[in-house]
Design a protein around this motif. Structure first.
Motif, mmCIF file in Angstrom:
data_model
loop_
_atom_site.group_PDB
_atom_site.id
_atom_site.type_symbol
_atom_site.label_atom_id
_atom_site.label_comp_id
_atom_site.label_asym_id
_atom_site.label_seq_id
_atom_site.Cartn_x
_atom_site.Cartn_y
_atom_site.Cartn_z
ATOM 1 N N VAL A 43 0.842 -1.206 0.000
ATOM 2 C CA VAL A 43 0.000 0.000 0.000
ATOM 3 C C VAL A 43 0.872 1.248 0.000
ATOM 4 O O VAL A 43 0.607 2.213 -0.736
ATOM 5 C CB VAL A 43 -0.966 -0.023 1.209
ATOM 6 C CG1 VAL A 43 -1.639 1.330 1.401
ATOM 7 C CG2 VAL A 43 -2.000 -1.111 1.045
ATOM 8 N N VAL A 44 1.936 1.241 0.793
ATOM 9 C CA VAL A 44 2.853 2.385 0.820
ATOM 10 C C VAL A 44 3.509 2.564 -0.551
ATOM 11 O O VAL A 44 3.628 3.687 -1.061
ATOM 12 C CB VAL A 44 3.910 2.212 1.930
ATOM 13 C CG1 VAL A 44 5.026 3.235 1.805
ATOM 14 C CG2 VAL A 44 3.254 2.298 3.299
ATOM 15 N N ALA A 45 3.929 1.451 -1.180
ATOM 16 C CA ALA A 45 4.537 1.534 -2.510
ATOM 17 C C ALA A 45 3.536 2.064 -3.534
ATOM 18 O O ALA A 45 3.901 2.844 -4.415
ATOM 19 C CB ALA A 45 5.059 0.163 -2.939
ATOM 20 N N CYS A 46 2.281 1.653 -3.427
ATOM 21 C CA CYS A 46 1.253 2.163 -4.347
ATOM 22 C C CYS A 46 1.094 3.666 -4.191
ATOM 23 O O CYS A 46 0.961 4.395 -5.185
ATOM 24 C CB CYS A 46 -0.086 1.469 -4.079
ATOM 25 S SG CYS A 46 -0.165 -0.208 -4.702
ATOM 26 N N LEU A 47 1.095 4.141 -2.957
ATOM 27 C CA LEU A 47 0.942 5.575 -2.728
ATOM 28 C C LEU A 47 2.156 6.347 -3.240
ATOM 29 O O LEU A 47 2.008 7.453 -3.771
ATOM 30 C CB LEU A 47 0.728 5.849 -1.240
ATOM 31 C CG LEU A 47 -0.589 5.325 -0.665
ATOM 32 C CD1 LEU A 47 -0.637 5.542 0.836
ATOM 33 C CD2 LEU A 47 -1.773 5.980 -1.354
ATOM 34 N N ILE A 48 3.343 5.781 -3.102
ATOM 35 C CA ILE A 48 4.552 6.453 -3.588
ATOM 36 C C ILE A 48 4.543 6.558 -5.113
ATOM 37 O O ILE A 48 4.897 7.593 -5.677
ATOM 38 C CB ILE A 48 5.822 5.715 -3.093
ATOM 39 C CG1 ILE A 48 5.987 5.919 -1.594
ATOM 40 C CG2 ILE A 48 7.060 6.183 -3.840
ATOM 41 C CD1 ILE A 48 7.103 5.103 -0.978
ATOM 42 N N PHE A 49 4.140 5.478 -5.791
ATOM 43 C CA PHE A 49 4.189 5.446 -7.252
ATOM 44 C C PHE A 49 2.889 5.891 -7.915
ATOM 45 O O PHE A 49 2.753 5.843 -9.139
ATOM 46 C CB PHE A 49 4.568 4.050 -7.745
ATOM 47 C CG PHE A 49 5.994 3.697 -7.433
ATOM 48 C CD1 PHE A 49 7.031 4.288 -8.133
ATOM 49 C CD2 PHE A 49 6.287 2.802 -6.426
ATOM 50 C CE1 PHE A 49 8.342 3.972 -7.844
ATOM 51 C CE2 PHE A 49 7.591 2.479 -6.127
ATOM 52 C CZ PHE A 49 8.635 3.072 -6.831
ATOM 53 N N GLY A 50 1.911 6.315 -7.140
ATOM 54 C CA GLY A 50 0.680 6.857 -7.708
ATOM 55 C C GLY A 50 -0.274 5.819 -8.268
ATOM 56 O O GLY A 50 -1.056 6.117 -9.159
ATOM 57 N N VAL A 51 -0.232 4.597 -7.740
ATOM 58 C CA VAL A 51 -1.137 3.540 -8.173
ATOM 59 C C VAL A 51 -2.251 3.414 -7.133
ATOM 60 O O VAL A 51 -2.013 3.564 -5.933
ATOM 61 C CB VAL A 51 -0.369 2.196 -8.296
ATOM 62 C CG1 VAL A 51 -1.292 1.056 -8.651
ATOM 63 C CG2 VAL A 51 0.747 2.326 -9.305
#
Length: 86
Positions: A43-51
């Motif tokens: 979830v954190v990676a999705c928020l960082i990459f805009g997904v």
């Protein structure tokens, strides 16, 4: 339907087969604390990459739902690996 059993078969160089049966539910229960950390990291990676995190979780769920009945076979020379998901 979620997968219940993963069968791993490997043909060794001498021609004998190694078979390993892995029940999915006990493994998921044992690894559930790590699974929770992996979901939070995703979830954190999705928020960082805009997904969209909801879309990513939905896609992962659909992938897991489609796994029963899948077979993965790799063969090279005298060595072979077969992974079957039931």
């Amino acid at each position: 339907m979620i997968p219940h059993l993963v069968t791993y078969r490997q043909r060794r160089h001498d021609g004998r087969w190694l078979r390993v049966y892995v029940p999915v539910l006990p493994v998921v229960l044992l690894l559930s604390p790590l699974l929770l950390l992996a979901v939070l990291g995703g979830v954190v990676a999705c928020l960082i990459f805009g997904v969209s995190p909801v879309g990513a979780l939905r896609g992962a769920g659909r992938l897991l739902w489609a796994l029963p009945g899948a077979r993965f076979e790799i063969e090279q020379g005298r060595m072979a690996v077969l992974v079957s998901v039931r």
